[in-house]
Design a protein around this motif. Structure first.
Motif, PDB file in Angstrom:
ATOM      1  N   ARG A  33       0.856  -1.188   0.000  1.00  0.00           N
ATOM      2  CA  ARG A  33       0.000   0.000   0.000  1.00  0.00           C
ATOM      3  C   ARG A  33       0.893   1.240   0.000  1.00  0.00           C
ATOM      4  O   ARG A  33       1.704   1.426   0.903  1.00  0.00           O
ATOM      5  CB  ARG A  33      -0.906  -0.007   1.238  1.00  0.00           C
ATOM      6  N   TYR A  34       0.724   2.060  -1.025  1.00  0.00           N
ATOM      7  CA  TYR A  34       1.440   3.330  -1.102  1.00  0.00           C
ATOM      8  C   TYR A  34       0.455   4.452  -0.828  1.00  0.00           C
ATOM      9  O   TYR A  34      -0.481   4.680  -1.605  1.00  0.00           O
ATOM     10  CB  TYR A  34       2.060   3.532  -2.485  1.00  0.00           C
ATOM     11  N   LEU A  35       0.664   5.142   0.282  1.00  0.00           N
ATOM     12  CA  LEU A  35      -0.128   6.316   0.636  1.00  0.00           C
ATOM     13  C   LEU A  35       0.548   7.564   0.080  1.00  0.00           C
ATOM     14  O   LEU A  35       1.706   7.507  -0.365  1.00  0.00           O
ATOM     15  CB  LEU A  35      -0.252   6.404   2.158  1.00  0.00           C
ATOM     16  N   PRO A  36      -0.119   8.713   0.081  1.00  0.00           N
ATOM     17  CA  PRO A  36       0.544   9.943  -0.359  1.00  0.00           C
ATOM     18  C   PRO A  36       1.874  10.149   0.364  1.00  0.00           C
ATOM     19  O   PRO A  36       1.957  10.017   1.583  1.00  0.00           O
ATOM     20  CB  PRO A  36      -0.474  11.029  -0.001  1.00  0.00           C
ATOM     21  N   GLY A  37       2.927  10.432  -0.429  1.00  0.00           N
ATOM     22  CA  GLY A  37       4.268  10.606   0.120  1.00  0.00           C
ATOM     23  C   GLY A  37       5.107   9.353   0.118  1.00  0.00           C
ATOM     24  O   GLY A  37       6.315   9.417   0.356  1.00  0.00           O
ATOM     25  N   HIS A  38       4.511   8.201  -0.159  1.00  0.00           N
ATOM     26  CA  HIS A  38       5.271   6.950  -0.204  1.00  0.00           C
ATOM     27  C   HIS A  38       5.975   6.808  -1.549  1.00  0.00           C
ATOM     28  O   HIS A  38       5.500   7.285  -2.584  1.00  0.00           O
ATOM     29  CB  HIS A  38       4.347   5.755   0.036  1.00  0.00           C
ATOM     30  N   PHE A  39       7.110   6.107  -1.526  1.00  0.00           N
ATOM     31  CA  PHE A  39       7.943   5.988  -2.713  1.00  0.00           C
ATOM     32  C   PHE A  39       8.876   4.795  -2.553  1.00  0.00           C
ATOM     33  O   PHE A  39       9.029   4.238  -1.456  1.00  0.00           O
ATOM     34  CB  PHE A  39       8.780   7.261  -2.930  1.00  0.00           C
ATOM     35  N   LEU A  40       9.540   4.437  -3.651  1.00  0.00           N
ATOM     36  CA  LEU A  40      10.561   3.380  -3.648  1.00  0.00           C
ATOM     37  C   LEU A  40      11.669   3.826  -4.590  1.00  0.00           C
ATOM     38  O   LEU A  40      11.472   3.903  -5.802  1.00  0.00           O
ATOM     39  CB  LEU A  40       9.953   2.050  -4.103  1.00  0.00           C
ATOM     40  N   ALA A  73       1.352  11.185  -5.080  1.00  0.00           N
ATOM     41  CA  ALA A  73       1.061  12.603  -4.871  1.00  0.00           C
ATOM     42  C   ALA A  73       0.134  12.825  -3.686  1.00  0.00           C
ATOM     43  O   ALA A  73      -0.693  11.954  -3.360  1.00  0.00           O
ATOM     44  CB  ALA A  73       0.419  13.178  -6.134  1.00  0.00           C
ATOM     45  N   PRO A  74       0.237  14.001  -3.046  1.00  0.00           N
ATOM     46  CA  PRO A  74      -0.652  14.296  -1.911  1.00  0.00           C
ATOM     47  C   PRO A  74      -2.119  14.394  -2.315  1.00  0.00           C
ATOM     48  O   PRO A  74      -2.991  14.264  -1.464  1.00  0.00           O
ATOM     49  CB  PRO A  74      -0.123  15.639  -1.390  1.00  0.00           C
ATOM     50  N   PHE A  75      -2.388  14.600  -3.616  1.00  0.00           N
ATOM     51  CA  PHE A  75      -3.770  14.708  -4.076  1.00  0.00           C
ATOM     52  C   PHE A  75      -4.284  13.404  -4.689  1.00  0.00           C
ATOM     53  O   PHE A  75      -5.363  13.390  -5.302  1.00  0.00           O
ATOM     54  CB  PHE A  75      -3.911  15.844  -5.102  1.00  0.00           C
ATOM     55  N   ALA A  76      -3.527  12.314  -4.543  1.00  0.00           N
ATOM     56  CA  ALA A  76      -3.983  11.023  -5.072  1.00  0.00           C
ATOM     57  C   ALA A  76      -5.346  10.687  -4.482  1.00  0.00           C
ATOM     58  O   ALA A  76      -5.585  10.857  -3.282  1.00  0.00           O
ATOM     59  CB  ALA A  76      -2.976   9.931  -4.761  1.00  0.00           C
ATOM     60  N   GLY A  77      -6.241  10.175  -5.324  1.00  0.00           N
ATOM     61  CA  GLY A  77      -7.604   9.934  -4.891  1.00  0.00           C
ATOM     62  C   GLY A  77      -7.798   8.681  -4.073  1.00  0.00           C
ATOM     63  O   GLY A  77      -8.898   8.441  -3.557  1.00  0.00           O
ATOM     64  N   ALA A  78      -6.742   7.852  -3.949  1.00  0.00           N
ATOM     65  CA  ALA A  78      -6.840   6.596  -3.195  1.00  0.00           C
ATOM     66  C   ALA A  78      -5.433   6.084  -2.973  1.00  0.00           C
ATOM     67  O   ALA A  78      -4.493   6.507  -3.654  1.00  0.00           O
ATOM     68  CB  ALA A  78      -7.667   5.569  -3.965  1.00  0.00           C
ATOM     69  N   PRO A  79      -5.238   5.156  -2.028  1.00  0.00           N
ATOM     70  CA  PRO A  79      -3.940   4.497  -1.915  1.00  0.00           C
ATOM     71  C   PRO A  79      -3.680   3.637  -3.153  1.00  0.00           C
ATOM     72  O   PRO A  79      -4.599   3.203  -3.843  1.00  0.00           O
ATOM     73  CB  PRO A  79      -4.091   3.626  -0.663  1.00  0.00           C
ATOM     74  N   ARG A  80      -2.415   3.414  -3.438  1.00  0.00           N
ATOM     75  CA  ARG A  80      -2.003   2.523  -4.529  1.00  0.00           C
ATOM     76  C   ARG A  80      -1.794   1.133  -3.940  1.00  0.00           C
ATOM     77  O   ARG A  80      -0.892   0.915  -3.125  1.00  0.00           O
ATOM     78  CB  ARG A  80      -0.712   3.024  -5.166  1.00  0.00           C
ATOM     79  N   TYR A  81      -2.621   0.174  -4.352  1.00  0.00           N
ATOM     80  CA  TYR A  81      -2.550  -1.185  -3.834  1.00  0.00           C
ATOM     81  C   TYR A  81      -2.017  -2.136  -4.904  1.00  0.00           C
ATOM     82  O   TYR A  81      -2.340  -2.013  -6.089  1.00  0.00           O
ATOM     83  CB  TYR A  81      -3.935  -1.677  -3.418  1.00  0.00           C
ATOM     84  N   SER A  82      -1.215  -3.099  -4.468  1.00  0.00           N
ATOM     85  CA  SER A  82      -0.735  -4.141  -5.378  1.00  0.00           C
ATOM     86  C   SER A  82      -0.305  -5.347  -4.562  1.00  0.00           C
ATOM     87  O   SER A  82      -0.197  -5.286  -3.337  1.00  0.00           O
ATOM     88  CB  SER A  82       0.434  -3.635  -6.232  1.00  0.00           C
TER      89      SER A  82
END
Length: 247
Positions: free
Chosen positions: A146-153, A220-229
């Protein structure tokens, strides 16, 4: 038991040709309607998330504990990670390693354990060997991410001595993801320039040969949802088994 299976009619030959030619490929609709079940599982209140930040011990911290820290302490830890990310390898995101979770007896949504079982079934491993043309594939680990706003790799190659990693994979389970939200899987050349980008597409499997330089751009801080994979590696052998929970 969740009704998870490989979808019928997958365009395996076309994806296999691309993988052989470029070292990476995409295949849509891997588990058909099962992608919706996995998306529901990662949203389930019973899901246990661990906060992953690069550290010498390769250990994650329960998100509940991380977020229980005073805001100033959370900000300090994130600032340290950002400082290390300027010139080095660093990441911030949430995950749960399913092999460890099973060994610990965590009562997470059953669909995730069922997916791990599917990935290590002979029909699925045969599919992976067919896609890659690599008969060495013997095991698939898996971790919901789960990538929340501000998360990165940050940039890395996934190479790990003695880990038996042959191919990395990402099964995207975020519906209606937009490229401008970030969280893009980017492949880099030796100069660090981006040569190709995969935008998360719901139900699509990304596969690439290891080692290969890549990164995940910051959400991004304005992402509409977490990124799940669901992510992991197709390996030549299972990793050492974690110690099981005492009975």
């Amino acid at each position: 038991m969740s009704d998870l299976r490989l979808a019928d009619g997958l365009e395996v030959e076309e994806a296999a040709e691309r993988l052989a030619r470029t070292g990476r490929t995409r295949l849509s609709g891997l588990i058909g309607e099962g992608a919706a079940a996995i998306h529901a599982a990662v949203l389930d209140p019973d899901m246990v998330w661990m906060r992953a930040i690069e550290n010498p011990y390769n250990e994650d911290v329960p998100v509940a504990l991380f977020e229980a820290e005073p805001p100033a302490e959370q900000a300090r830890l994130i600032a340290m990670a950002h400082e290390e990310a300027v010139d080095g390898f660093q990441f911030i995101f949430d995950r749960l390693r399913l092999g460890r979770a099973r060994a610990m007896g965590l009562p997470i949504p059953q669909a995730l354990y069922d997916l791990h079982d599917l990935f290590n079934s002979e029909p699925f491993l045969a599919f992976a060997r067919r896609l890659t043309g690599d008969d060495r594939i013997a095991y698939a680990d898996a971790q919901p991410t789960r990538y929340l706003p501000g998360h990165f790799l940050n940039r890395h190659t996934d190479e790990h001595e003695d880990a038996g990693r042959l191919y990395a994979y990402v099964l995207n389970v975020s519906p209606e993801w937009r490229a401008e939200w970030g969280g893009l899987l980017m492949f880099l050349n030796e100069e660090g320039a981006v040569t190709e980008t995969f935008t998360p597409s719901f139900g699509t499997l990304n596969v690439f040969r290891v080692p290969q330089s890549h990164c995940v751009s910051m959400v991004a801080p304005f992402a509409g949802a977490p990124r799940y994979s669901i992510t992991g590696w197709w390996r030549s052998a299972p990793p050492p088994e974690p110690r099981r929970k005492a009975e």
